[in-house]
Write an enzyme that holds these catalytic residues in place. Structure first.
Site, PDB file in Angstrom:
ATOM      1  N   ASP A  81       2.496   5.548  -6.688  1.00 38.70           N
ATOM      2  CA  ASP A  81       3.726   5.559  -5.897  1.00 38.70           C
ATOM      3  C   ASP A  81       4.996   5.665  -6.737  1.00 38.70           C
ATOM      4  O   ASP A  81       6.025   6.082  -6.221  1.00 38.70           O
ATOM      5  CB  ASP A  81       3.798   4.282  -5.040  1.00 38.70           C
ATOM      6  CG  ASP A  81       2.693   4.274  -4.003  1.00 38.70           C
ATOM      7  OD1 ASP A  81       2.664   5.224  -3.201  1.00 38.70           O
ATOM      8  OD2 ASP A  81       1.856   3.362  -4.013  1.00 38.70           O
TER       9      ASP A  81
ATOM     10  N   HIS B 122      -1.990  -2.459  -9.988  1.00 34.97           N
ATOM     11  CA  HIS B 122      -3.041  -1.899  -9.144  1.00 34.97           C
ATOM     12  C   HIS B 122      -4.231  -2.836  -9.121  1.00 34.97           C
ATOM     13  O   HIS B 122      -4.549  -3.461 -10.132  1.00 34.97           O
ATOM     14  CB  HIS B 122      -3.488  -0.522  -9.661  1.00 34.97           C
ATOM     15  CG  HIS B 122      -4.137   0.286  -8.596  1.00 34.97           C
ATOM     16  ND1 HIS B 122      -5.473   0.165  -8.295  1.00 34.97           N
ATOM     17  CD2 HIS B 122      -3.623   1.176  -7.735  1.00 34.97           C
ATOM     18  CE1 HIS B 122      -5.745   0.966  -7.282  1.00 34.97           C
ATOM     19  NE2 HIS B 122      -4.645   1.591  -6.917  1.00 34.97           N
TER      20      HIS B 122
ATOM     21  N   HIS C 123       0.873  -1.191   0.000  1.00 31.88           N
ATOM     22  CA  HIS C 123       0.000   0.000   0.000  1.00 31.88           C
ATOM     23  C   HIS C 123       0.908   1.238   0.000  1.00 31.88           C
ATOM     24  O   HIS C 123       1.729   1.402  -0.895  1.00 31.88           O
ATOM     25  CB  HIS C 123      -0.933  -0.101   1.216  1.00 31.88           C
ATOM     26  CG  HIS C 123      -2.054   0.894   1.284  1.00 31.88           C
ATOM     27  ND1 HIS C 123      -2.385   1.753   0.270  1.00 31.88           N
ATOM     28  CD2 HIS C 123      -2.943   1.172   2.290  1.00 31.88           C
ATOM     29  CE1 HIS C 123      -3.412   2.499   0.623  1.00 31.88           C
ATOM     30  NE2 HIS C 123      -3.770   2.172   1.845  1.00 31.88           N
TER      31      HIS C 123
HETATM   32  C1  LIG Z   1      -0.904  -3.177  -6.033  1.00 31.50           C
HETATM   33  C2  LIG Z   1      -0.902  -4.679  -5.870  1.00 31.50           C
HETATM   34  C3  LIG Z   1      -0.759  -5.022  -4.394  1.00 31.50           C
HETATM   35  C4  LIG Z   1      -2.242  -5.207  -6.391  1.00 31.50           C
HETATM   36  O1  LIG Z   1      -2.292  -6.522  -6.043  1.00 31.50           O
HETATM   37  P1  LIG Z   1      -3.343  -7.587  -6.597  1.00 31.50           P
HETATM   38  O2  LIG Z   1      -4.503  -6.937  -7.210  1.00 31.50           O
HETATM   39  O3  LIG Z   1      -3.575  -8.538  -5.470  1.00 31.50           O
HETATM   40  O4  LIG Z   1      -2.574  -8.287  -7.767  1.00 31.50           O
HETATM   41  P2  LIG Z   1      -1.585  -9.516  -7.612  1.00 31.50           P
HETATM   42  O5  LIG Z   1      -0.529  -9.232  -6.616  1.00 31.50           O
HETATM   43  O6  LIG Z   1      -2.398 -10.747  -7.429  1.00 31.50           O
HETATM   44  O7  LIG Z   1      -0.947  -9.498  -9.054  1.00 31.50           O
HETATM   45  C5  LIG Z   1      -1.519 -10.112 -10.225  1.00 31.50           C
HETATM   46  C6  LIG Z   1      -0.365 -10.617 -11.084  1.00 31.50           C
HETATM   47  O8  LIG Z   1       0.442  -9.513 -11.510  1.00 31.50           O
HETATM   48  C7  LIG Z   1       1.750  -9.624 -10.970  1.00 31.50           C
HETATM   49  N1  LIG Z   1       2.123  -8.316 -10.438  1.00 31.50           N
HETATM   50  C8  LIG Z   1       1.308  -7.399  -9.916  1.00 31.50           C
HETATM   51  N2  LIG Z   1       2.006  -6.333  -9.522  1.00 31.50           N
HETATM   52  C9  LIG Z   1       3.280  -6.589  -9.808  1.00 31.50           C
HETATM   53  C10 LIG Z   1       4.461  -5.878  -9.645  1.00 31.50           C
HETATM   54  N3  LIG Z   1       4.441  -4.664  -9.080  1.00 31.50           N
HETATM   55  N4  LIG Z   1       5.606  -6.417 -10.056  1.00 31.50           N
HETATM   56  C11 LIG Z   1       5.613  -7.641 -10.617  1.00 31.50           C
HETATM   57  N5  LIG Z   1       4.528  -8.382 -10.812  1.00 31.50           N
HETATM   58  C12 LIG Z   1       3.360  -7.865 -10.407  1.00 31.50           C
HETATM   59  C13 LIG Z   1       1.654 -10.620  -9.834  1.00 31.50           C
HETATM   60  O9  LIG Z   1       2.869 -11.254  -9.579  1.00 31.50           O
HETATM   61  C14 LIG Z   1       0.584 -11.540 -10.347  1.00 31.50           C
HETATM   62  O10 LIG Z   1       1.165 -12.392 -11.300  1.00 31.50           O
HETATM   63  P3  LIG Z   1       0.739 -13.934 -11.392  1.00 31.50           P
HETATM   64  O11 LIG Z   1      -0.728 -13.917 -11.723  1.00 31.50           O
HETATM   65  O12 LIG Z   1       1.613 -14.459 -12.464  1.00 31.50           O
HETATM   66  O13 LIG Z   1       1.017 -14.506 -10.037  1.00 31.50           O
HETATM   67  C15 LIG Z   1       0.240  -5.311  -6.697  1.00 31.50           C
HETATM   68  O14 LIG Z   1       0.163  -4.886  -8.032  1.00 31.50           O
HETATM   69  C16 LIG Z   1       1.581  -4.996  -6.102  1.00 31.50           C
HETATM   70  O15 LIG Z   1       2.038  -5.696  -5.191  1.00 31.50           O
HETATM   71  N6  LIG Z   1       2.276  -3.900  -6.584  1.00 31.50           N
HETATM   72  C17 LIG Z   1       3.519  -3.498  -6.005  1.00 31.50           C
HETATM   73  C18 LIG Z   1       3.266  -2.705  -4.722  1.00 31.50           C
HETATM   74  C19 LIG Z   1       2.680  -1.342  -5.020  1.00 31.50           C
HETATM   75  O16 LIG Z   1       3.151  -0.616  -5.868  1.00 31.50           O
HETATM   76  N7  LIG Z   1       1.660  -0.989  -4.245  1.00 31.50           N
HETATM   77  C20 LIG Z   1       1.024   0.305  -4.330  1.00 31.50           C
HETATM   78  C21 LIG Z   1      -0.326   0.204  -4.954  1.00 31.50           C
HETATM   79  S1  LIG Z   1      -1.005   1.821  -5.271  1.00 31.50           S
END
Ligand SMILES: CC(C)(COP(=O)(O)OP(=O)(O)OC[C@H]1O[C@@H](n2cnc3c(N)ncnc32)[C@H](O)[C@@H]1OP(=O)(O)O)[C@@H](O)C(=O)NCCC(=O)NCCS
Length: 377
Positions: free
Chosen positions: A313, A262, A222
């Protein structure tokens, strides 16, 4: 009662009615009270935006002046809060300190026991001003610098930069920071806001809800992602690594790249558009485009390889760095802004409350499992 199990992480679940924020994740639209974020970022101020979030309409000039006055009047901290900021060990991070200090604020708040609408609004003014002050004052204390008195003539953004740096900020720094605050002010049922609403729905006070929200914001999935992004940029720079090779290796190790992806947006995060632009403008004005260039190369590669977009971010990291702000203040700055949205949601929750208490699908040992006395285990 429905027995359907919600998707993991409650993805796509609509958990409440709210009239504060509307997002279209496919079209990349974010609006506060129906007003497009691009318009607010270009034309509004943090004060106007916060008024909009709390009261449901843009203020007229008199209302805005009154609102700004109340925020300025809220720039007061009990000496016990300053004592706390002085007493924590050097290893304390600003997010830990902010979470603890906001919890302590409740004890000194005149409206602590009052959860009425009007008391919540009064507390929201104070919390908005105090959170910014706590971050600035703690940073000066840990650097052995004097505490800078709040200046009631300054805007919220300018006063924070003034109290942080001890010098009056430039118009460019103030406006950049102000826009960053507008962009982060609210985002519907993001994790920290949902946490705040769950706490408020027990009829706990707004300080409890905001303390919990700060705890949720801290995580790297987050609000912690802006700090993690900058750490990534520093690591690549320090090693003199090729950013594409570095990120490729991270993908190979199944690591996430902070600042990308996201839950709701499947296209450009509209907030990233402004932060990218501001990062570029500040970098060019400073004649140092190192972080912006690095960010751009990473963004292009992540998009090409994984079809993931930069989120709010990613470019806030290089924007704050170009404003000369320390890396561990990035997430606290998110809180300095998001308090406006958190407060709007707590007020909305208390105004029409019902306890939030979902169910879990039980996947443990079958009932009735045998109880074995301790002597026989
Ligand atoms: C924002 C976030 C938590 C959303 O999570 P989510 O909706 O649960 O999505 P998931 O984590 O399940 O990701 C879906 C897929 O995309 C990939 N993915 C998503 N964000 C990624 C990232 N930043 N880097 C690499 N791979 C990513 C995941 O590994 C997953 O791949 P898979 O299906 O092969 O396992 C996620 O994109 C993330 O962890 N981003 C990095 C942290 C971040 O920037 N957070 C701020 C958000 S405003």
């Amino acid at each position: 009662m429905s027995t359907a199990v919600a998707p993991k992480g409650l993805e796509g679940i609509v958990a409440t009615n709210s009239s504060i924020c509307w997002i279209d994740g496919d079209a990349g639209v974010l609006s506060y009270r129906g007003i497009d974020i691009h318009e607010l970022a270009q034309r509004s101020t943090f004060e106007e935006t916060t008024y909009l979030l709390w009261f449901g309409k843009l203020p007229n000039q008199a209302e805005l002046a009154e609102f700004s006055k109340k925020l300025a009047e809220g720039r007061k901290l009990d000496p016990k809060i300053i004592e706390l900021l002085r007493s924590v060990p050097n290893s304390a991070t600003p997010m830990q300190v902010l979470r603890t200090a906001v919890s302590l604020l409740s004890i000194y708040d005149a409206d602590e026991a009052d959860n009425s609408h009007d008391a919540n609004v009064r507390k929201s003014y104070r919390l908005t001003s105090q959170i910014a002050m706590i971050v600035a004052i703690f940073d000066r204390i840990r650097k052995d610098k004097n505490i800078v008195e709040a200046d009631p003539s300054l805007s919220h953004a300018a006063n924070f930069l003034w109290m942080l740096n001890g010098e009056k900020p430039s118009a460019t720094a103030t406006r950049t920071f102000d826009i960053a605050l507008i962009l982060h002010a609210d985002h519907e049922l993001n994790a920290s806001t949902f946490a705040a609403r769950v706490i408020a729905a027990t009829l706990a006070d707004i300080h409890s809800a905001i303390t919990g929200a700060i705890g949720a914001l801290k995580g790297p999935l987050h609000g912690g992602a802006n700090e993690a992004t900058m750490r990534l940029l520093y690591a690549i720079d320090k090693e003199g690594a090729d950013p594409v090779e570095y990120v490729k290796q991270m993908f190979a190790e199944k690591k996430k790249i902070s600042g990308f992806g996201h839950r709701v947006y499947h296209t450009e995060d509209p907030r990233a558009t402004h932060l990218r632009r501001m990062s570029e403008e500040l970098s060019k004005a400073a004649g140092d485009t190192r972080w912006f260039d690095l960010s751009q190369r990473i963004e292009a590669f992540v998009k090409q390889e994984k079809k993931l977009n930069a989120n709010v971010d990613f470019y806030s990291a290089s924007t704050y760095t170009m404003l000369g702000i320390d890396i561990d203040l990035f997430t606290p700055i998110f809180a300095i802004s998001r308090i406006s949205g958190w407060a709007a949601h707590v007020i909305e929750q208390h105004d029409d409350n019902r306890l939030i208490r979902p169910r879990a699908e039980y996947v443990g040992p079958a009932y009735p499992a045998a109880y074995t006395p301790v002597s026989e285990r």
